[in-house]
Design an enzyme around this catalytic site. Structure first.
Site, PDB file in Angstrom:
ATOM      1  N   ASP A   1       0.727  -1.002   0.038  1.00  0.00           N
ATOM      2  CA  ASP A   1       0.015  -0.079  -0.054  1.00  0.00           C
ATOM      3  C   ASP A   1       1.037   1.317   0.196  1.00  0.00           C
ATOM      4  OD1 ASP A   1      -2.181  -1.866   0.398  1.00  0.00           O
ATOM      5  OD2 ASP A   1      -1.996  -1.624   2.602  1.00  0.00           O
TER       6      ASP A   1
ATOM      7  N   GLU B   1     -11.410   0.062  -3.278  1.00  0.00           N
ATOM      8  CA  GLU B   1     -10.492   0.688  -2.153  1.00  0.00           C
ATOM      9  C   GLU B   1      -9.338   1.330  -2.542  1.00  0.00           C
ATOM     10  OE1 GLU B   1      -9.381  -2.867   0.012  1.00  0.00           O
ATOM     11  OE2 GLU B   1      -8.308  -3.600  -1.481  1.00  0.00           O
TER      12      GLU B   1
HETATM   13  O1  FUB Z   1      -3.130  -3.612   3.602  1.00  0.00           O
HETATM   14  C1  FUB Z   1      -4.385  -3.714   4.122  1.00  0.00           C
HETATM   15  C2  FUB Z   1      -5.486  -3.285   2.986  1.00  0.00           C
HETATM   16  O2  FUB Z   1      -5.178  -4.185   1.780  1.00  0.00           O
HETATM   17  C3  FUB Z   1      -5.424  -1.896   2.482  1.00  0.00           C
HETATM   18  O3  FUB Z   1      -6.234  -1.031   3.511  1.00  0.00           O
HETATM   19  C4  FUB Z   1      -6.309  -2.144   1.131  1.00  0.00           C
HETATM   20  O4  FUB Z   1      -6.133  -1.208   0.121  1.00  0.00           O
HETATM   21  C5  FUB Z   1      -5.682  -3.407   0.442  1.00  0.00           C
HETATM   22  O5  FUB Z   1      -4.175  -3.239  -0.038  1.00  0.00           O
END
Ligand code: FUB
Length: 345
Positions: free
Chosen positions: A31, A244
């Site tokens: 991320d 997301e």
């Molecule tokens: O790293 C945890 C979660 O996985 C992140 O918040 C999302 O964007 C995905 O990458």
């Protein structure tokens, strides 16, 4: 290349085809939110660990506890791990799951923005500050008032305004906020509370930050992502709709909102003339990587644009043990971005 097919992957061959290699390999990182502060590159990633949590579609196995800041003197130089910058034990309101962070700078203070699950099981977004871009950061005692869900990305506009973009489906709980308050009723299933396929998709949020960057200056507003005819993308359009990993960057005066499509594993983007949108869907920046999640940032460094992203190639496909990578991206004359394939034939 989603998780379900990893048992068939020859990772040695795949790594030879990869367009880039992990920036660091002594820890797992994911991320990546990259920034160019004072002539140096700083990357604010999640710090992946195997905490032994069972896998589920709510992402309970993403049980991260702290953040490390990675820095680079230039895009070609070695990436340095600056050690632990913030631990969940030092965040009074947060219990667990230190997910994808971002950072920004104002008047010599550095702000780390991060989501974590509070003791009531609800994701909130917090802020921690430091005089140094690498921390250590000191957390505010409470989460940002009115914050919810995950994956904050804080963009500084040319007029000095800062905006936070955020949200995430399934484990990120965005679907539980459809009515404006958290739906605490059972079941705690990733797909409960989602719109039907023929309804508009759930939208990410944006809020302008207060001058001290510690709170929202306004109630968060939804960001519309529309097709070329101006219609909202539908919930069933899961190769294009937001899931997301929000990110906002500006190029040639236009605002680019990019994000992950989650269960279809693309990084996509839309363009707008306004930081609040609506953003018109334009295409894909990155095709699927090894591992279920895809998450990224776009950062301009000395006249070139780079995509910071992650994959699970170093861990041979373990979806919650990821590694941050970087590759240059190219814009065409019409402002669209050439799609990157993370593994070339
Ligand atoms: O790293 C945890 C979660 O996985 C992140 O918040 C999302 O964007 C995905 O990458």
């Amino acid at each position: 290349m989603p998780e379900e097919s990893i048992e068939h992957i020859d990772f040695d061959a795949l790594n030879k085809k990869a367009i880039s290699q992990p920036l660091v390999s002594h820890i797992y990182t994911a991320d990546p939110s990259a920034h160019y502060f004072n002539g140096k590159i700083y990357i604010y990633p999640s710090h992946d660990v195997d905490a032994g949590e069972a896998f589920d579609d709510l992402g309970s196995h993403f049980a991260m506890e702290d953040y490390h800041v990675i820095s680079m003197d230039s895009i070609d130089s070695k990436a340095i791990d600056n050690g632990m910058a913030l631990h969940v034990n030092d965040v009074p309101w947060a219990e667990k799951q230190m997910w994808a962070p971002d950072a920004n700078e104002k008047d010599g203070t550095y702000y780390l923005f991060f989501p974590a699950k509070a003791y009531d099981g609800i994701f909130r977004i917090g802020v921690a500050t430091s005089p140094s871009p690498t921390g250590p950061f000191t957390a505010q005692p409470e989460a940002i008032k009115g914050s919810f869900s995950i994956d904050p990305a804080v963009f500084k506009d040319d007029d000095g305004s800062y905006y936070m973009y955020f949200g995430g489906l399934w484990g990120g709980q965005l679907q539980r906020w459809r009515t404006g308050t958290f739906n605490a009723s059972e079941p705690d299933s990733p797909t409960a509370f989602l719109p039907d396929d023929n309804e508009p998709a759930l939208l990410p949020y944006v809020a302008k930050m207060t001058d001290d960057l510690l709170e929202f200056a306004e109630k968060p507003k939804t960001i519309e992502i529309v097709d070329e005819k101006g219609a909202l993308l539908l919930a069933g359009d899961n190769e294009r709709r937001f899931f997301e990993a929000a990110w906002l960057h500006k190029h040639n005066g236009k605002y680019y909102f990019s994000y992950s499509t989650g269960d279809t594993h693309f990084i996509c983007y839309g363009i707008s003339d306004n930081p609040y949108g609506p953003f018109t869907y334009k295409g894909r920046i990155l095709n699927p990587v090894v591992g279920w999640t895809s998450h990224h940032s776009v950062c301009e460094i000395e006249g070139k644009s780079y995509l910071f992203y992650h994959d699970s190639s170093l861990s041979k496909g373990v979806t919650h043990l990821r590694s941050v990578k970087v590759a240059e991206i190219t814009y065409l004359e019409d402002g669209t971005i050439v799609t990157l394939d993370p593994y070339k034939d």
